[in-house]
Design a protein around this motif. Structure first.
Motif, PDB file in Angstrom:
ATOM      1  N   ASP A 130     -11.119   6.900   0.649  1.00 38.25           N
ATOM      2  CA  ASP A 130     -10.386   5.691   0.758  1.00 38.25           C
ATOM      3  C   ASP A 130     -10.225   5.314   2.314  1.00 38.25           C
ATOM      4  N   CYS A 131     -10.465   6.079   3.055  1.00 38.02           N
ATOM      5  CA  CYS A 131     -10.456   6.011   4.626  1.00 38.02           C
ATOM      6  C   CYS A 131     -11.631   5.182   4.864  1.00 38.02           C
ATOM      7  N   ILE A 132     -12.945   5.686   4.421  1.00 37.76           N
ATOM      8  CA  ILE A 132     -14.064   4.688   4.625  1.00 37.76           C
ATOM      9  C   ILE A 132     -14.269   3.462   3.893  1.00 37.76           C
ATOM     10  N   ARG A 133     -13.635   3.262   2.617  1.00 35.13           N
ATOM     11  CA  ARG A 133     -13.433   2.111   2.214  1.00 35.13           C
ATOM     12  C   ARG A 133     -12.810   1.156   3.086  1.00 35.13           C
ATOM     13  N   ALA A 134     -11.648   1.671   3.527  1.00 34.85           N
ATOM     14  CA  ALA A 134     -10.519   0.661   4.490  1.00 34.85           C
ATOM     15  C   ALA A 134     -11.346   0.139   5.559  1.00 34.85           C
ATOM     16  N   VAL A 135     -12.011   1.109   6.357  1.00 33.43           N
ATOM     17  CA  VAL A 135     -12.883   1.023   7.566  1.00 33.43           C
ATOM     18  C   VAL A 135     -13.853  -0.275   7.245  1.00 33.43           C
ATOM     19  N   VAL A 136     -14.451  -0.144   6.018  1.00 37.53           N
ATOM     20  CA  VAL A 136     -15.531  -1.000   5.937  1.00 37.53           C
ATOM     21  C   VAL A 136     -15.081  -2.508   5.830  1.00 37.53           C
ATOM     22  N   ALA A 137     -13.720  -2.296   4.871  1.00 38.09           N
ATOM     23  CA  ALA A 137     -13.122  -3.712   4.472  1.00 38.09           C
ATOM     24  C   ALA A 137     -12.520  -4.263   6.051  1.00 38.09           C
ATOM     25  N   CYS A 138     -12.236  -3.451   6.917  1.00 39.84           N
ATOM     26  CA  CYS A 138     -11.686  -3.987   8.082  1.00 39.84           C
ATOM     27  C   CYS A 138     -13.193  -4.850   8.927  1.00 39.84           C
ATOM     28  N   LEU A 139     -14.091  -4.132   8.756  1.00 42.53           N
ATOM     29  CA  LEU A 139     -15.473  -4.916   9.361  1.00 42.53           C
ATOM     30  C   LEU A 139     -15.961  -6.163   8.774  1.00 42.53           C
ATOM     31  N   GLY A 166     -21.541 -11.714  10.462  1.00 41.76           N
ATOM     32  CA  GLY A 166     -21.929 -13.144  10.845  1.00 41.76           C
ATOM     33  C   GLY A 166     -23.400 -13.299  10.279  1.00 41.76           C
ATOM     34  N   GLU A 167     -23.791 -12.157   9.588  1.00 37.08           N
ATOM     35  CA  GLU A 167     -25.301 -12.571   8.800  1.00 37.08           C
ATOM     36  C   GLU A 167     -25.101 -11.922   7.606  1.00 37.08           C
ATOM     37  N   VAL A 168     -26.180 -12.251   6.659  1.00 35.04           N
ATOM     38  CA  VAL A 168     -25.895 -12.004   5.259  1.00 35.04           C
ATOM     39  C   VAL A 168     -26.469 -10.652   5.220  1.00 35.04           C
ATOM     40  N   TRP A 169     -27.395 -10.039   5.896  1.00 32.97           N
ATOM     41  CA  TRP A 169     -27.780  -8.694   5.709  1.00 32.97           C
ATOM     42  C   TRP A 169     -26.865  -7.659   6.170  1.00 32.97           C
ATOM     43  N   GLN A 170     -25.720  -8.166   6.895  1.00 32.09           N
ATOM     44  CA  GLN A 170     -24.673  -7.140   7.352  1.00 32.09           C
ATOM     45  C   GLN A 170     -23.701  -7.233   6.018  1.00 32.09           C
ATOM     46  N   ILE A 171     -23.471  -8.061   5.480  1.00 28.77           N
ATOM     47  CA  ILE A 171     -22.708  -8.176   4.056  1.00 28.77           C
ATOM     48  C   ILE A 171     -23.301  -6.965   3.100  1.00 28.77           C
ATOM     49  N   PHE A 172     -24.873  -7.199   3.177  1.00 36.09           N
ATOM     50  CA  PHE A 172     -25.536  -6.040   2.204  1.00 36.09           C
ATOM     51  C   PHE A 172     -25.204  -4.477   2.584  1.00 36.09           C
ATOM     52  N   VAL A 173     -25.294  -4.371   4.011  1.00 39.41           N
ATOM     53  CA  VAL A 173     -25.208  -2.998   4.395  1.00 39.41           C
ATOM     54  C   VAL A 173     -23.689  -2.602   4.206  1.00 39.41           C
ATOM     55  N   LEU A 174     -22.616  -3.275   4.545  1.00 40.02           N
ATOM     56  CA  LEU A 174     -21.294  -3.004   4.491  1.00 40.02           C
ATOM     57  C   LEU A 174     -21.091  -2.906   2.941  1.00 40.02           C
ATOM     58  N   LEU A 205     -22.203   0.625   1.760  1.00 40.66           N
ATOM     59  CA  LEU A 205     -21.144   1.792   2.073  1.00 40.66           C
ATOM     60  C   LEU A 205     -20.069   1.829   1.385  1.00 40.66           C
ATOM     61  N   MET A 206     -19.486   0.525   1.034  1.00 37.54           N
ATOM     62  CA  MET A 206     -18.145   0.604   0.418  1.00 37.54           C
ATOM     63  C   MET A 206     -18.334   1.175  -1.002  1.00 37.54           C
ATOM     64  N   GLN A 207     -19.415   0.559  -1.678  1.00 33.87           N
ATOM     65  CA  GLN A 207     -19.737   0.931  -3.119  1.00 33.87           C
ATOM     66  C   GLN A 207     -20.239   2.357  -3.372  1.00 33.87           C
ATOM     67  N   ALA A 208     -20.837   2.868  -2.323  1.00 30.16           N
ATOM     68  CA  ALA A 208     -21.231   4.226  -2.299  1.00 30.16           C
ATOM     69  C   ALA A 208     -20.035   5.104  -2.349  1.00 30.16           C
ATOM     70  N   ALA A 209     -19.007   4.708  -1.345  1.00 35.92           N
ATOM     71  CA  ALA A 209     -17.843   5.391  -1.245  1.00 35.92           C
ATOM     72  C   ALA A 209     -16.892   5.287  -2.730  1.00 35.92           C
ATOM     73  N   SER A 210     -17.004   4.125  -3.163  1.00 33.03           N
ATOM     74  CA  SER A 210     -16.478   3.886  -4.581  1.00 33.03           C
ATOM     75  C   SER A 210     -17.100   4.941  -5.684  1.00 33.03           C
ATOM     76  N   ALA A 211     -18.435   4.771  -5.585  1.00 36.93           N
ATOM     77  CA  ALA A 211     -19.155   5.875  -6.539  1.00 36.93           C
ATOM     78  C   ALA A 211     -18.804   7.241  -6.449  1.00 36.93           C
ATOM     79  N   ALA A 212     -18.497   7.678  -5.327  1.00 33.44           N
ATOM     80  CA  ALA A 212     -17.935   9.088  -5.181  1.00 33.44           C
ATOM     81  C   ALA A 212     -16.439   9.249  -5.523  1.00 33.44           C
TER      82      ALA A 212
END
Length: 444
Positions: A82-91, A96-104, A107-114
């Motif tokens: 939950d902490c990982i997902r919260a940090v990603v949401a705050c970022l 400013g770039e589309v690739w940054q959306i994909f990376v974040l 990370l969020m969905q990988a945490a959700s998958a666990a």
């Protein structure tokens, strides 16, 4: 159903699920606005890629997370995710770039998958009685449906006084609230596997157990029914309402609401229904209702009778079937695994079911865009019908939880064979494990 909320641990876990779902719903709205802000007319392409990344993370990460979930205390693992997902949401507001959306998002969905399979595997340990667990599954289904109704309204209220970036902070608050609620209760310790296994064995064990259990083979086929029919609703509703029927956008929430209402009504009925009919009957009937509803929509499209009222009825029936299939699935997973294998088996269900969606999401969009509603609904109905027939074959009627079987591979003095006649075998609740590697006579 609400009596199970008297269980403090479940009450806090259920509350954690609700606040996390609300946060996730806010991020869905915010992501759409962020994608449009960055790319304008190409926002659909970006969101399509985001959903693809989500599915890939779910399919790829869940089995690995399930393999190692038993090595970390559940509460620490869930709160940490939950902490990982919260940090990603705050970022996300600073992207400013589309690739940054994909990376974040990965990370969020990988945490959700666990997080999600571990969370789901914890509930049957908190509520060991099957009736209580069934009611918990229905409440969980209701929470998902209510989120789809409440979140758009909540997001609209936030947007009246703030920018869409604040929605991401709302997402973070939801994950933080979830973590605090989980932190406030003591969770049962996961039972450790007594046997030392390689990384490969731990990663694949859940999927192997799943695919060797007939009732779960049937469940996987039913997941394909749900994905093929459900994708028509989730992917193409906006196109059908506005482009095909020529209705105003205000009709879209009511259309999706018909699907959600059907799911909620069935979730309320199921606990008592499952007291009197087998899971197999309820789930196959629900899948059949989904196929019949979409087939009727296809017929209406081919005969020129496709109107909004027909669509509402079909979406309500599909929602009812959707809930009838998915709500009891947790009971099948519980019955099909030992406690120490439960995280792995729930992770396998999470990964394999989302693999079905990974196939059907783009297929539904392609068929609707290329051939129209008649062909799209017909092809998806056929896929659902074939999957339903396969489910019936893989999960036989008159299934037995305690089939008679022998152990020719075990010595006579093996502890599992104590107090029985080895030559004539025995019967007990059967689960795929180290002593039972194949299902006897293909019965569930």
């Amino acid at each position: 159903m609400l009596k199970i909320l008297q269980n403090r641990a479940f009450r806090h876990m259920f509350s954690a699920q609700i606040v996390a779902l609300l946060g996730t719903g806010l991020s869905t709205v915010a992501l759409g606005l962020l994608a449009y802000d960055l790319t304008g007319g190409d926002a659909s392409m970006v969101l399509g890629a985001v959903f693809g990344i989500k599915m890939v993370a779910y399919v790829g990460i869940a089995p690995i997370a399930g393999a190692f979930a038993g090595f970390v205390p559940r509460r620490k693992l869930l709160v940490g995710l939950d902490c990982i997902r919260a940090v990603v949401a705050c970022l996300l507001p600073f992207v400013g770039e589309v690739w940054q959306i994909f990376v974040l998002i990965f990370l969020m969905q990988a945490a959700s998958a666990a997080f999600t399979p571990t969370f789901q595997a914890t509930l049957p340990d908190i509520l060991p009685e099957e009736k209580d667990y069934t009611r918990a599954l229905s409440l969980s289904r209701l929470a998902y449906d209510m989120e789809s109704i409440i979140t758009p309204t909540l997001a609209a209220l936030v947007l009246l006084v703030a920018s869409y970036h604040e929605l991401f902070y709302g997402t973070a608050i939801g994950f933080i609230g979830s973590g605090l609620l989980i932190l406030s209760v003591a969770l049962p310790k996961p039972k450790r596997d007594s046997k030392r296994r390689s990384i490969y064995e731990r990663t694949t064990r859940g999927i192997k157990i799943y695919l060797k259990t007939p009732r779960l083979q049937g469940l996987l086929a039913l997941c394909m029914v749900v994905a093929s029919i459900g994708a028509m609703v989730l992917v193409n509703s906006v196109v059908l309402v506005q482009a095909v029927l020529g209705l105003d956008e205000i009709y879209l929430p009511f259309t999706i609401g018909a699907f959600g209402l059907g799911s909620m009504v069935m979730a309320l009925i199921l606990p008592r229904l499952l007291d009197v009919i087998p899971d197999r009957v309820a789930m196959l009937s629900g899948a059949g209702a989904m196929v019949l509803a979409l087939s009727s929509l296809s017929l209406a499209a081919w005969t020129g009778l496709f109107v909004w009222g027909v669509m509402l009825v079909c979406w309500f029936l599909i929602g009812s079937g959707y809930s009838a299939v998915l709500t009891p699935s947790g009971r099948l997973l519980q019955r099909s695994s030992h406690e120490e294998d439960r995280p792995a088996i729930y992770a396998a269900q999470f990964a394999l079911s989302h693999a079905c969606w990974l196939i059907c999401y783009p297929l539904a969009g392609f068929l609707q865009t290329s051939f129209g509603v008649g062909v799209a609904s017909l092809v998806l109905s056929v896929i659902g019908f074939v999957s339903l027939i396969i489910a019936r074959q893989l999960w036989p009627a008159g299934a037995m939880r305690s089939p008679y079987h022998t152990h020719p591979d075990l010595p006579d003095n093996h502890p599992h064979l104590q107090d029985i006649d080895h030559a004539h075998g025995h019967a007990h609740i059967f689960v795929i494990d180290d002593h039972h590697m194949q299902w006897p006579h293909m019965k569930a």
